[in-house]
Design a protein around this motif. Structure first.
Motif, PDB file in Angstrom:
ATOM      1  N   GLU A 214      11.085   9.311 -14.899  1.00 35.17           N
ATOM      2  CA  GLU A 214      12.195   8.699 -14.171  1.00 35.17           C
ATOM      3  C   GLU A 214      13.502   9.323 -14.656  1.00 35.17           C
ATOM      4  OE1 GLU A 214      10.317   4.389 -13.030  1.00 35.17           O
ATOM      5  OE2 GLU A 214      11.468   4.503 -14.889  1.00 35.17           O
ATOM      6  N   CYS A 215      14.254   9.876 -13.726  1.00 36.28           N
ATOM      7  CA  CYS A 215      15.462  10.633 -14.076  1.00 36.28           C
ATOM      8  C   CYS A 215      16.707   9.816 -13.724  1.00 36.28           C
ATOM      9  CB  CYS A 215      15.484  11.964 -13.326  1.00 36.28           C
ATOM     10  SG  CYS A 215      14.027  12.981 -13.632  1.00 36.28           S
ATOM     11  N   VAL A 216      17.436   9.418 -14.756  1.00 40.58           N
ATOM     12  CA  VAL A 216      18.576   8.517 -14.556  1.00 40.58           C
ATOM     13  C   VAL A 216      19.784   8.995 -15.338  1.00 40.58           C
ATOM     14  CG1 VAL A 216      17.133   6.508 -14.096  1.00 40.58           C
ATOM     15  CG2 VAL A 216      17.776   7.038 -16.454  1.00 40.58           C
ATOM     16  N   GLY A 217      20.954   8.560 -14.887  1.00 40.73           N
ATOM     17  CA  GLY A 217      22.189   8.870 -15.583  1.00 40.73           C
ATOM     18  C   GLY A 217      22.433   7.905 -16.731  1.00 40.73           C
ATOM     19  N   PRO A 218      23.560   8.055 -17.431  1.00 41.81           N
ATOM     20  CA  PRO A 218      23.824   7.252 -18.629  1.00 41.81           C
ATOM     21  C   PRO A 218      24.367   5.853 -18.346  1.00 41.81           C
ATOM     22  CG  PRO A 218      25.590   8.830 -18.298  1.00 41.81           C
ATOM     23  CD  PRO A 218      24.571   9.111 -17.234  1.00 41.81           C
ATOM     24  N   GLU A 219      24.648   5.533 -17.052  1.00 41.23           N
ATOM     25  CA  GLU A 219      25.284   4.252 -16.729  1.00 41.23           C
ATOM     26  C   GLU A 219      24.500   3.490 -15.669  1.00 41.23           C
ATOM     27  OE1 GLU A 219      29.759   5.589 -16.156  1.00 41.23           O
ATOM     28  OE2 GLU A 219      28.295   7.066 -15.474  1.00 41.23           O
ATOM     29  N   ILE A 220      24.566   2.166 -15.753  1.00 38.81           N
ATOM     30  CA  ILE A 220      24.058   1.303 -14.687  1.00 38.81           C
ATOM     31  C   ILE A 220      25.281   0.747 -13.959  1.00 38.81           C
ATOM     32  CG2 ILE A 220      22.796  -0.806 -14.109  1.00 38.81           C
ATOM     33  CD1 ILE A 220      21.042  -0.350 -16.537  1.00 38.81           C
ATOM     34  N   ILE A 221      25.400   1.054 -12.663  1.00 35.49           N
ATOM     35  CA  ILE A 221      26.583   0.682 -11.896  1.00 35.49           C
ATOM     36  C   ILE A 221      26.142   0.022 -10.589  1.00 35.49           C
ATOM     37  CG2 ILE A 221      28.841   1.491 -11.093  1.00 35.49           C
ATOM     38  CD1 ILE A 221      28.278   4.180 -12.376  1.00 35.49           C
ATOM     39  N   SER A 222      26.767  -1.097 -10.247  1.00 37.51           N
ATOM     40  CA  SER A 222      26.446  -1.762  -8.982  1.00 37.51           C
ATOM     41  C   SER A 222      27.112  -1.022  -7.831  1.00 37.51           C
ATOM     42  CB  SER A 222      26.918  -3.217  -9.004  1.00 37.51           C
ATOM     43  OG  SER A 222      28.334  -3.278  -8.939  1.00 37.51           O
ATOM     44  N   LEU A 223      26.631  -1.287  -6.623  1.00 38.18           N
ATOM     45  CA  LEU A 223      27.213  -0.654  -5.437  1.00 38.18           C
ATOM     46  C   LEU A 223      28.691  -1.025  -5.307  1.00 38.18           C
ATOM     47  CD1 LEU A 223      26.972   0.962  -2.819  1.00 38.18           C
ATOM     48  CD2 LEU A 223      26.185  -1.135  -1.686  1.00 38.18           C
ATOM     49  N   LYS A 224      29.017  -2.270  -5.578  1.00 37.60           N
ATOM     50  CA  LYS A 224      30.416  -2.715  -5.497  1.00 37.60           C
ATOM     51  C   LYS A 224      31.277  -1.958  -6.500  1.00 37.60           C
ATOM     52  CE  LYS A 224      33.259  -6.905  -5.383  1.00 37.60           C
ATOM     53  NZ  LYS A 224      33.237  -8.389  -5.501  1.00 37.60           N
ATOM     54  N   GLU A 225      30.777  -1.763  -7.707  1.00 27.73           N
ATOM     55  CA  GLU A 225      31.526  -1.027  -8.729  1.00 27.73           C
ATOM     56  C   GLU A 225      31.711   0.432  -8.335  1.00 27.73           C
ATOM     57  OE1 GLU A 225      30.206  -3.499 -12.771  1.00 27.73           O
ATOM     58  OE2 GLU A 225      28.903  -1.941 -11.964  1.00 27.73           O
ATOM     59  N   ILE A 226      30.682   1.015  -7.730  1.00 25.50           N
ATOM     60  CA  ILE A 226      30.785   2.403  -7.262  1.00 25.50           C
ATOM     61  C   ILE A 226      31.889   2.537  -6.221  1.00 25.50           C
ATOM     62  CG2 ILE A 226      29.613   4.160  -5.860  1.00 25.50           C
ATOM     63  CD1 ILE A 226      27.025   3.403  -7.344  1.00 25.50           C
ATOM     64  N   LEU A 227      31.923   1.611  -5.271  1.00 25.40           N
ATOM     65  CA  LEU A 227      32.939   1.657  -4.219  1.00 25.40           C
ATOM     66  C   LEU A 227      34.343   1.477  -4.800  1.00 25.40           C
ATOM     67  CD1 LEU A 227      31.136  -0.421  -1.441  1.00 25.40           C
ATOM     68  CD2 LEU A 227      31.437   2.056  -1.532  1.00 25.40           C
ATOM     69  N   LYS A 228      34.481   0.595  -5.776  1.00 28.01           N
ATOM     70  CA  LYS A 228      35.792   0.383  -6.397  1.00 28.01           C
ATOM     71  C   LYS A 228      36.250   1.632  -7.153  1.00 28.01           C
ATOM     72  CE  LYS A 228      35.912  -4.652  -6.906  1.00 28.01           C
ATOM     73  NZ  LYS A 228      35.989  -5.778  -7.859  1.00 28.01           N
ATOM     74  N   ILE A 229      35.323   2.282  -7.838  1.00 25.60           N
ATOM     75  CA  ILE A 229      35.657   3.526  -8.540  1.00 25.60           C
ATOM     76  C   ILE A 229      36.132   4.584  -7.544  1.00 25.60           C
ATOM     77  CG2 ILE A 229      34.664   5.482  -9.822  1.00 25.60           C
ATOM     78  CD1 ILE A 229      32.856   3.437 -11.251  1.00 25.60           C
ATOM     79  N   LEU A 230      35.403   4.729  -6.449  1.00 20.94           N
ATOM     80  CA  LEU A 230      35.756   5.737  -5.454  1.00 20.94           C
ATOM     81  C   LEU A 230      37.096   5.424  -4.795  1.00 20.94           C
ATOM     82  CD1 LEU A 230      32.278   6.343  -3.751  1.00 20.94           C
ATOM     83  CD2 LEU A 230      33.365   7.680  -5.552  1.00 20.94           C
ATOM     84  N   LEU A 231      37.325   4.166  -4.479  1.00 22.09           N
ATOM     85  CA  LEU A 231      38.604   3.770  -3.890  1.00 22.09           C
ATOM     86  C   LEU A 231      39.763   4.098  -4.821  1.00 22.09           C
ATOM     87  CD1 LEU A 231      37.781   0.339  -2.202  1.00 22.09           C
ATOM     88  CD2 LEU A 231      38.691   2.361  -1.061  1.00 22.09           C
ATOM     89  N   ASN A 232      39.569   3.813  -6.094  1.00 22.71           N
ATOM     90  CA  ASN A 232      40.625   4.081  -7.071  1.00 22.71           C
ATOM     91  C   ASN A 232      40.896   5.578  -7.200  1.00 22.71           C
ATOM     92  OD1 ASN A 232      41.579   4.427 -10.116  1.00 22.71           O
ATOM     93  ND2 ASN A 232      42.150   2.392  -9.400  1.00 22.71           N
ATOM     94  N   LEU A 233      39.820   6.375  -7.185  1.00 21.55           N
ATOM     95  CA  LEU A 233      39.969   7.817  -7.347  1.00 21.55           C
ATOM     96  C   LEU A 233      40.677   8.469  -6.156  1.00 21.55           C
ATOM     97  CD1 LEU A 233      36.517   8.781  -8.916  1.00 21.55           C
ATOM     98  CD2 LEU A 233      38.739   8.820 -10.051  1.00 21.55           C
TER      99      LEU A 233
END
Length: 323
Positions: A214-233
């Motif tokens: 199983e190949c995963v990144g270093p963070e667990i992020i919810s869909l809502k958190e992803i959208l907020k990060i993208l909006l901020n960026l």
């Protein structure tokens, strides 16, 4: 080191291009199969110095033609996958179940040393999704016909070339509001494309076989958190609206009518399930290849394309509000 020959299916995509650069830098000779040489050939050939990449135009279901490619192949890598069905043979069953079975049989027949197959994380749980069921069937067909195969199950793969962050940022930059499916609570462990290709290369170089990783990144992020990060960026303020299921279903029916669907009913079913390690199999960290790239920091490198003013935008995002 003896020169090794790799045969790659799906080499023109996001993951394929990263992998081609990684392999050829390390003196692997690569043959890439593409269905359209005129559209994809120049993209593939520019990923390495002349002589390292051979591009073959072929229908992947033309078993007579692809059979010849296995004669001098040491390593076969299957990166082909679809997110939605388009007809004309491009169905989940054909791409995810039947084609991997063909490859596995040919690998066994020609004594190929390694078969690496890219599947998907979380498919064990998503039993009501046709996508997930076809992926599981493909894995079973591979293990039945070539038990030495290594199966990689990545979470969402992102980079400047992806269809994940780039699609979201396009929509967030245009729409005044954005629907939150399942309240945006679905969890992901996004892995950067270069981290995933590091895993593939490690599996090849260590001659690992007969595993599911199983190949995963270093963070667990919810869909809502992803959208907020993208909006901020991208320096946008948008209303994120949780949708009741019946409205979510109606929106999916509408979105899947688009030539490149933004969301399908099957993908809506997938969003019910967290995309995180199952703990049934080893992860890339546990085999010795931990992901190092942070989601926000990596997307920050290319998000300017969705900001007003682009790279020279005077409206800067506030990094303190990106979580």
């Amino acid at each position: 080191m003896k020169e090794k020959n790799c045969l790659i299916f799906g080499g023109s995509g996001q993951i394929g291009r990263h992998l081609l650069r990684k392999l050829t830098k390390n003196n692997y000779r690569v043959t890439v199969v593409t269905r359209n040489l005129h559209q994809k050939g120049y993209v593939i050939k520019t990923q390495a110095n002349a002589g390292y990449i051979n591009v073959v135009e072929c229908n992947i279901f033309d078993e007579v033609k692809i059979r010849k490619l296995f004669i001098k192949t040491d390593i076969c890598i299957n990166l082909i996958g679809i997110l939605y069905e388009t007809g004309k043979g491009s169905t989940f069953k054909n791409i995810h179940s039947i084609f991997p079975s063909i490859l596995a049989k040919l690998c066994k027949e020609y004594n190929v040393k390694q078969l690496i197959h890219l599947s998907a994380l979380g498919i064990d749980e998503a039993i009501d999704s046709e996508y997930a069921k076809s992926k599981l069937e493909g894995e079973a067909n591979i293990q039945k016909n070539f038990h030495l195969a290594t199966i990689l199950r990545p979470s969402v793969v992102y980079s400047v070339d992806d269809n994940f962050t780039t699609s979201f940022m396009t929509l967030l930059s245009r729409l005044p509001f954005f629907p939150l499916y399942y309240s945006g609570d679905t969890k992901f462990t996004p892995i950067h494309c270069s981290d995933l290709t590091d895993v593939v290369y490690y599996v090849i170089s260590k001659n690992m076989r007969s595993k599911i990783i199983e190949c995963v990144g270093p963070e667990i992020i919810s869909l809502k958190e992803i959208l907020k990060i993208l909006l901020n960026l991208i320096s946008k303020n948008r209303v994120l609206i949780p949708l009741p299921f019946f409205l979510a279903k109606m929106s999916a029916k509408l979105f899947q009518l688009f030539p490149k669907p933004l969301l399908t009913l099957d993908q809506l079913k997938l969003l019910k399930y967290d995309n995180v390690p199952s703990e049934k199999y080893q992860t890339n960290s546990e085999i010795g290849v931990p992901s190092t790239k942070n989601f926000k920091q990596e997307v920050e490198k290319y998000c300017y394309m969705w900001r007003e003013g682009g790279q020279f935008s005077t409206k800067k995002y506030n990094p303190t509000n990106s979580q």
